[in-house]
Scaffold this motif. Structure first.
Motif, mmCIF file in Angstrom:
data_model
loop_
_atom_site.group_PDB
_atom_site.id
_atom_site.type_symbol
_atom_site.label_atom_id
_atom_site.label_comp_id
_atom_site.label_asym_id
_atom_site.label_seq_id
_atom_site.Cartn_x
_atom_site.Cartn_y
_atom_site.Cartn_z
ATOM 1 N N ALA A 191 -51.374 -25.719 -7.087
ATOM 2 C CA ALA A 191 -51.921 -25.403 -5.763
ATOM 3 C C ALA A 191 -51.717 -26.531 -4.751
ATOM 4 C CB ALA A 191 -53.396 -25.025 -5.878
ATOM 5 N N PRO A 192 -52.096 -27.788 -5.074
ATOM 6 C CA PRO A 192 -51.843 -28.874 -4.107
ATOM 7 C C PRO A 192 -50.353 -29.078 -3.830
ATOM 8 C CG PRO A 192 -53.449 -29.573 -5.747
ATOM 9 C CD PRO A 192 -52.876 -28.274 -6.222
ATOM 10 N N ALA A 193 -49.508 -28.864 -4.846
ATOM 11 C CA ALA A 193 -48.064 -28.995 -4.633
ATOM 12 C C ALA A 193 -47.588 -27.973 -3.608
ATOM 13 C CB ALA A 193 -47.322 -28.805 -5.957
ATOM 14 N N THR A 194 -48.106 -26.749 -3.714
ATOM 15 C CA THR A 194 -47.747 -25.716 -2.742
ATOM 16 C C THR A 194 -48.270 -26.063 -1.355
ATOM 17 O OG1 THR A 194 -47.825 -24.035 -4.487
ATOM 18 C CG2 THR A 194 -47.934 -23.254 -2.215
ATOM 19 N N VAL A 195 -49.482 -26.609 -1.292
ATOM 20 C CA VAL A 195 -50.088 -26.980 -0.006
ATOM 21 C C VAL A 195 -49.228 -27.990 0.749
ATOM 22 C CG1 VAL A 195 -52.027 -28.169 1.092
ATOM 23 C CG2 VAL A 195 -52.459 -26.439 -0.656
ATOM 24 N N VAL A 196 -48.754 -29.035 0.058
ATOM 25 C CA VAL A 196 -47.986 -30.069 0.762
ATOM 26 C C VAL A 196 -46.623 -29.533 1.215
ATOM 27 C CG1 VAL A 196 -49.167 -31.962 -0.407
ATOM 28 C CG2 VAL A 196 -47.050 -31.063 -1.382
ATOM 29 N N ILE A 197 -46.046 -28.617 0.444
ATOM 30 C CA ILE A 197 -44.766 -28.018 0.846
ATOM 31 C C ILE A 197 -44.951 -27.193 2.124
ATOM 32 C CG2 ILE A 197 -42.980 -26.348 0.204
ATOM 33 C CD1 ILE A 197 -43.451 -27.223 -2.724
ATOM 34 N N CYS A 255 -55.036 -21.534 -1.344
ATOM 35 C CA CYS A 255 -54.952 -22.968 -1.050
ATOM 36 C C CYS A 255 -53.825 -23.242 -0.057
ATOM 37 C CB CYS A 255 -54.719 -23.764 -2.330
ATOM 38 S SG CYS A 255 -56.109 -23.729 -3.484
ATOM 39 N N ALA A 256 -52.697 -22.568 -0.261
ATOM 40 C CA ALA A 256 -51.542 -22.776 0.623
ATOM 41 C C ALA A 256 -51.844 -22.369 2.053
ATOM 42 C CB ALA A 256 -50.348 -21.984 0.095
ATOM 43 N N ALA A 257 -52.733 -21.383 2.225
ATOM 44 C CA ALA A 257 -53.067 -20.896 3.564
ATOM 45 C C ALA A 257 -53.671 -21.993 4.426
ATOM 46 C CB ALA A 257 -54.018 -19.713 3.463
ATOM 47 N N PHE A 258 -54.263 -22.996 3.782
ATOM 48 C CA PHE A 258 -54.868 -24.090 4.541
ATOM 49 C C PHE A 258 -53.846 -25.134 4.974
ATOM 50 C CE2 PHE A 258 -58.470 -22.476 2.015
ATOM 51 C CZ PHE A 258 -59.380 -22.259 3.032
#
Length: 405
Positions: free
Chosen positions: A315-321, A264-267
Motif C-alpha cells: 500500500a505505501p509503495a503504491t501511494v508514493v508511485i 490508500c493510493a487515493a490519498f
C-alpha cells in the motif's frame, strides 16, 4: 473547489466537466481491475493456462500503449470530441465481444480491440486538462481527478468478485459495456476545448511525435517518471496470484485486500498537494523514490510472512508511485507549449510500456512472485532517485516549479 474553465461548457458546467474527466480517466483501472478476481478461475473455465490468461492483461497494455501514439496526434488534427466518441463506441463493441468470447484466443483478440479503443478515450482526457487549466490549478485538478479515479480500482475487484458469485466472468465485460454507454452520454454533452487544430496532414500530425521526443528537457523527465509504473503494474499482475495462490485467500478476500491498497493510493495526490505547501516538490519526489526503495527491501525480506504484512508494504509503495504522478505529469506537460495531444500520448505510451515490462518481469518465475516484485520496487526506487538527482536542479525543472506556485 473554485474551478476557472477557459472553455465554457453550457451543458456539463464546471462540476459536470470535472465529473466527465473523472469518468473518461477511469477507463484503464476499471477495464483492468474489474476482472482481476476471475483470473485464477478463468484458467480452468477457458481450459487454458496461467500464461495465456495473463496475455489478456499484457496484450491489453501493449495495444493500449500503441493506441495512444495513434490517437494522441489525431486529437490535435480533428479535435478532442470526435476522438473520444470514436474511442467510447469502439470500447462498447469490444466489451461485448469479450463477453461473447468462446475461448482464450477470442478473448485476447477482443481485449486488443478494447485496449485500442480505450487509449483514444484516456489520451484525450489528459489533453483536455491541459487545454483548460495551467500551473498550480492544473495540479489541483489532476490531483482531484486521480484521487477520484482511484476509487475505481478500489471498488472494481469487489464488484468483480460479487459478479462472480451471481454470474460468470462474462458479466464483468457486460458491466464495462454499460459503463461505456454512460460515458458516451457525457461525451455527447461535452463541447470541444481545442482552440487551434493542426492544419497539416494526418501523416504530419503523427510526425509531431518525433519533434516532441527530440526535446531533451521533455525526454529527460519522460525517462524518470515512466519507470515508476513498473512497480505498480508488477503488483497488479502478481497481486491476485500472491493473495489467492500463495496466501490462500478467497476471491472475495483478495478483493478486500486490493480495495485497501487502492483506498490508500487515493490519498496519494492529496498528500502531494498538502505536502507541497510546506516541502519543495523536488524533495517530495526524492523522498518518494527513497520510500519505494525501502518498500522493495521490506518486500524482499518480510513480504512473504503473511498477507497482512504484504498488504502493509504494498500500500505505501503504491501511494508514493501515485504521489509522484501529479508533479511528474505536470512538469512534463510544462515542457511543451503546443502539441498537447502528442505529448500526452508519449507520456502515457512510455508509462504503459514500462508498466507492461513490469508485468512481464514479475511473472518470469511464478514460484517467486513476491521476490520478483520486491526486486522491481528496489530497482525502480534506486534508478529513479539517481536520475532525479541529476536533473532536479536544472533550470527547466526549477523554473517551472517556481512558475506554478
Amino acid at each position: 473547489m473554485n474551478v476557472n474553465v477557459i472553455k465554457p461548457q453550457p451543458i456539463l458546467g464546471k462540476t459536470g466537466m470535472l465529473f466527465f474527466l473523472v469518468i473518461i480517466s477511469a477507463f484503464p483501472p476499471l477495464t483492468i481491475d474489474l476482472y482481476l478476481p476471475a483470473l485464477p478461475s478463468m484458467v480452468e473455465v477457458l481450459n487454458t493456462n496461467q500464461s495465456m490468461v495473463n496475455l489478456t492483461l499484457s496484450s491489453y497494455f501493449v495495444t493500449y500503449a500503441i493506441g495512444l501514439l495513434f490517437w494522441g496526434p489525431l486529437s490535435e488534427k480533428f479535435g478532442r470530441k470526435p476522438i473520444v466518441l470514436i474511442g467510447i463506441l469502439g470500447y462498447i463493441l469490444a466489451s461485448i465481444l469479450c463477453a461473447m468470447s468462446a475461448n482464450i484466443e477470442q478473448l485476447i483478440a477482443a481485449r486488443v480491440l478494447q485496449a485500442f479503443a480505450a487509449s483514444a478515450v484516456t489520451v484525450v482526457s489528459t489533453a483536455i486538462v491541459k487545454d483548460i487549466y495551467s500551473g498550480r490549478e492544473r495540479e489541483k485538478i489532476m490531483a482531484t481527478i486521480m484521487s477520484l479515479v482511484i476509487i475505481a480500482p478500489m471498488i472494481a475487484p469487489v464488484i468483480g468478485a460479487f459478479l462472480l458469485q451471481i454470474a460468470s466472468w462474462r458479466m464483468m465485460f457486460v458491466a464495462l459495456a454499460i459503463f461505456g454507454a454512460f460515458a458516451a452520454t457525457l461525451a455527447l454533452c461535452y463541447q470541444e476545448t481545442l482552440d487551434k487544430k493542426y492544419v497539416g496532414s494526418v501523416l504530419r500530425s503523427w510526425g509531431r511525435l518525433t519533434v516532441i521526443i527530440r526535446n531533451p528537457r521533455f525526454a529527460a523527465l519522460l525517462v524518470i517518471f515512466s519507470i515508476t509504473p513498473m512497480a505498480l503494474m508488477g503488483f497488479l499482475a502478481a497481486g491476485s496470484y500472491i493473495y489467492i495462490n500463495d496466501f490462500g485467500l478467497t476471491e472475495q478476500q483478495f478483493s478486500y485486500a486490493f480495495a485497501f491498497n487502492a483506498m490508500c493510493a487515493a490519498f496519494g495526490p492529496m498528500i502531494y498537494m498538502r505536502l507541497s505547501r510546506y516541502i519543495t516538490v523536488k524533495r517530495i519526489i526524492t523522498l518518494c523514490f527513497v520510500f519505494l526503495s525501502v518498500a522493495g527491501i521490506l518486500t524482499l525480506t518480510i513480504g512473504h510472512l503473511s498477507p497482512i504484512i504484504f498488504a502493509l508494504i504494498a500500500a505505501p509503495a503504491t501511494v508514493v508511485i501515485i504521489t509522484m504522478k501529479v508533479p511528474g505529469t505536470n512538469l512534463m506537460l510544462d515542457q511543451q507549449s503546443h502539441d498537447t495531444g502528442s505529448a500526452v500520448a508519449l507520456i502515457q505510451f512510455c508509462s504503459m510500456t514500462c508498466g507492461a515490462l513490469g508485468m512481464l518481469l514479475v511473472s518470469l518465475s511464478q514460484e517467486s512472485l513476491i521476490k520478483n516484485l520486491g526486486l522491481i520496487q528496489l530497482s525502480v526506487g534506486i534508478i529513479g532517485a539517481i536520475l532525479w538527482l541529476l536533473v532536479k536542479n536544472k533550470p527547466f525543472v526549477t523554473d517551472k516549479l517556481l512558475k506554478n506556485k
